[in-house]
Design an enzyme around this catalytic site. Structure first.
Site, PDB file in Angstrom:
ATOM      1  N   ASP A 165     -77.779  72.379 -25.681  1.00 47.88           N
ATOM      2  CA  ASP A 165     -76.973  71.447 -24.886  1.00 47.88           C
ATOM      3  C   ASP A 165     -77.195  70.049 -25.618  1.00 47.88           C
ATOM      4  O   ASP A 165     -76.785  69.066 -24.670  1.00 47.88           O
ATOM      5  CB  ASP A 165     -77.534  71.686 -23.342  1.00 47.88           C
ATOM      6  CG  ASP A 165     -79.058  70.989 -23.415  1.00 47.88           C
ATOM      7  OD1 ASP A 165     -79.210  69.991 -22.373  1.00 47.88           O
ATOM      8  OD2 ASP A 165     -79.831  71.583 -23.804  1.00 47.88           O
ATOM      9  N   ASP A 225     -97.426  80.014 -33.183  1.00 48.41           N
ATOM     10  CA  ASP A 225     -96.295  79.721 -34.270  1.00 48.41           C
ATOM     11  C   ASP A 225     -95.473  80.855 -34.570  1.00 48.41           C
ATOM     12  O   ASP A 225     -95.966  81.890 -35.020  1.00 48.41           O
ATOM     13  CB  ASP A 225     -96.977  79.196 -35.698  1.00 48.41           C
ATOM     14  CG  ASP A 225     -95.977  78.750 -36.743  1.00 48.41           C
ATOM     15  OD1 ASP A 225     -94.553  78.859 -36.232  1.00 48.41           O
ATOM     16  OD2 ASP A 225     -96.266  78.218 -37.798  1.00 48.41           O
ATOM     17  N   LYS A 264     -84.982  61.875 -32.912  1.00 49.23           N
ATOM     18  CA  LYS A 264     -85.080  60.953 -33.677  1.00 49.23           C
ATOM     19  C   LYS A 264     -84.837  61.238 -35.588  1.00 49.23           C
ATOM     20  O   LYS A 264     -85.249  62.537 -35.773  1.00 49.23           O
ATOM     21  CB  LYS A 264     -86.448  60.388 -33.593  1.00 49.23           C
ATOM     22  CG  LYS A 264     -86.656  59.717 -32.202  1.00 49.23           C
ATOM     23  CD  LYS A 264     -88.066  59.036 -31.945  1.00 49.23           C
ATOM     24  CE  LYS A 264     -88.256  58.319 -30.891  1.00 49.23           C
ATOM     25  NZ  LYS A 264     -89.730  57.865 -30.719  1.00 49.23           N
ATOM     26  N   GLU A 281     -94.185  82.104 -28.223  1.00 44.56           N
ATOM     27  CA  GLU A 281     -94.157  80.618 -27.590  1.00 44.56           C
ATOM     28  C   GLU A 281     -95.454  79.824 -27.552  1.00 44.56           C
ATOM     29  O   GLU A 281     -96.718  80.610 -27.177  1.00 44.56           O
ATOM     30  CB  GLU A 281     -93.627  80.849 -26.213  1.00 44.56           C
ATOM     31  CG  GLU A 281     -93.773  79.770 -25.188  1.00 44.56           C
ATOM     32  CD  GLU A 281     -92.947  78.666 -25.540  1.00 44.56           C
ATOM     33  OE1 GLU A 281     -93.429  77.459 -25.790  1.00 44.56           O
ATOM     34  OE2 GLU A 281     -91.656  78.926 -25.985  1.00 44.56           O
ATOM     35  N   THR A 323     -80.908  80.829 -18.987  1.00 47.60           N
ATOM     36  CA  THR A 323     -82.578  80.406 -19.036  1.00 47.60           C
ATOM     37  C   THR A 323     -82.520  79.236 -18.163  1.00 47.60           C
ATOM     38  O   THR A 323     -81.621  78.542 -17.475  1.00 47.60           O
ATOM     39  CB  THR A 323     -83.051  80.034 -20.355  1.00 47.60           C
ATOM     40  OG1 THR A 323     -82.279  78.911 -20.765  1.00 47.60           O
ATOM     41  CG2 THR A 323     -82.745  81.221 -21.133  1.00 47.60           C
ATOM     42  N   ASP A 338     -86.486  72.426 -29.158  1.00 48.37           N
ATOM     43  CA  ASP A 338     -86.541  71.104 -29.088  1.00 48.37           C
ATOM     44  C   ASP A 338     -85.790  70.543 -29.940  1.00 48.37           C
ATOM     45  O   ASP A 338     -85.799  70.655 -31.173  1.00 48.37           O
ATOM     46  CB  ASP A 338     -88.122  70.835 -29.125  1.00 48.37           C
ATOM     47  CG  ASP A 338     -88.486  69.380 -28.837  1.00 48.37           C
ATOM     48  OD1 ASP A 338     -87.509  68.376 -29.130  1.00 48.37           O
ATOM     49  OD2 ASP A 338     -89.602  69.100 -28.517  1.00 48.37           O
ATOM     50  N   TYR A 382     -83.968  76.433 -18.787  1.00 50.24           N
ATOM     51  CA  TYR A 382     -83.418  75.225 -19.605  1.00 50.24           C
ATOM     52  C   TYR A 382     -82.120  75.007 -19.490  1.00 50.24           C
ATOM     53  O   TYR A 382     -81.531  73.945 -19.539  1.00 50.24           O
ATOM     54  CB  TYR A 382     -83.891  75.314 -20.880  1.00 50.24           C
ATOM     55  CG  TYR A 382     -85.541  75.281 -21.257  1.00 50.24           C
ATOM     56  CD1 TYR A 382     -86.268  74.205 -21.238  1.00 50.24           C
ATOM     57  CD2 TYR A 382     -86.161  76.335 -21.488  1.00 50.24           C
ATOM     58  CE1 TYR A 382     -87.537  74.014 -21.294  1.00 50.24           C
ATOM     59  CE2 TYR A 382     -87.679  76.443 -21.673  1.00 50.24           C
ATOM     60  CZ  TYR A 382     -88.260  75.222 -21.547  1.00 50.24           C
ATOM     61  OH  TYR A 382     -89.715  75.340 -21.410  1.00 50.24           O
ATOM     62  N   GLU A 395     -87.551  86.320 -30.676  1.00 51.39           N
ATOM     63  CA  GLU A 395     -87.160  85.255 -30.117  1.00 51.39           C
ATOM     64  C   GLU A 395     -88.138  84.170 -30.284  1.00 51.39           C
ATOM     65  O   GLU A 395     -89.193  84.250 -30.296  1.00 51.39           O
ATOM     66  CB  GLU A 395     -87.143  85.499 -28.486  1.00 51.39           C
ATOM     67  CG  GLU A 395     -86.498  84.306 -27.903  1.00 51.39           C
ATOM     68  CD  GLU A 395     -85.938  84.583 -26.241  1.00 51.39           C
ATOM     69  OE1 GLU A 395     -85.661  83.524 -25.688  1.00 51.39           O
ATOM     70  OE2 GLU A 395     -85.918  85.367 -25.790  1.00 51.39           O
TER      71      GLU A 395
END
Length: 234
Positions: free
Chosen positions: A172, A114, A140, A87, A211, A136, A213, A62
């Protein structure tokens, strides 16, 4: 490297975003100090099933596990499989450690840092599943190269998955959704999209828990999309 130069997460060689949030509680700090060293991936060497778990078992990876809800759920569901979770956010790692302790999960190995650095050390064609859930979005345009859904990471994931192995991606964010679909079109020679109808990516598949999030996204009224891709045979 400036924002206008080309690249993706496999060539930028750096992590973006915060690595720490609010101060850890005493109990969380104790988990980071004492439990994390016991289940961290080794600092050097190949990261195969034998090296991590001492036997030959199916492995899952993951990328960015957030608070560890999905990782812990899957590890509890499949106790004879091995799970590697990466993570960079310390508070998320602390939460995942709480899940590991509460569930007495012996089939989880964690890395605070990483994910791509660790993924490169996994033997080729050794992973049954790779997960990238609510990364994330870097919305932009000048930050497109920071998105994990890019050519370099997808080539790396393909190399590490077994033929027939599955890559799961969830988001999402509509901008990220369009970008991801565009990039995956370029990788049709590597992956089959496991989708026969719109409901297949609009509804959470079985064995895919919600989750924090995703729950937050739904509270905000966001639509959530779920994608399953299968590595094609060589």
């Amino acid at each position: 490297m400036t924002a206008n130069k080309p690249g993706d997460p496999t060539t930028l060689n750096r992590l973006y975003g915060r690595s720490k949030g609010k101060k850890l509680r005493v109990e969380q700090a104790d988990l980071v100090d004492n439990l994390l060293p016991q289940i961290s991936v080794p600092e050097t060497g190949e990261l195969g099933s034998m090296q991590l778990f001492g036997d030959d078992r199916a492995m899952h990876f993951e990328i960015g596990f957030g608070g560890g809800e999905h990782l812990a759920y899957r590890a509890d569901l499949l106790p004879d499989h091995g799970f590697i979770g990466c993570e960079p956010f310390m508070n998320g790692v602390a939460q995942a450690l709480s899940h590991v302790r509460e569930g007495a999960l012996r089939n989880v190995r964690l890395h605070m840092g990483d994910a791509l650095e660790i993924l490169r050390r996994v033997p080729d064609k050794s992973l049954a599943f790779v997960y990238l859930l609510h990364p994330d979005p870097w919305p932009k345009a000048r930050h497109v190269k920071r998105r994990m859904m890019n050519d370099g990471p997808l080539d790396l994931i393909h190399a590490k998955l077994k033929p027939g192995g599955e890559f799961r991606f969830g988001t999402d964010h509509p901008v990220y959704l369009r970008h991801a679909l565009m990039v995956m079109q370029r990788h049709r020679h590597q992956y089959n999209w496991l989708c026969e109808a719109a409901a297949d990516f609009q509804s959470r598949p079985g064995g895919w828990p919600e989750t924090r999030y995703e729950a937050k996204a739904r509270r905000l009224g966001h639509e959530v999309w779920y994608f399953r891709y299968q590595r094609k045979p060589d």
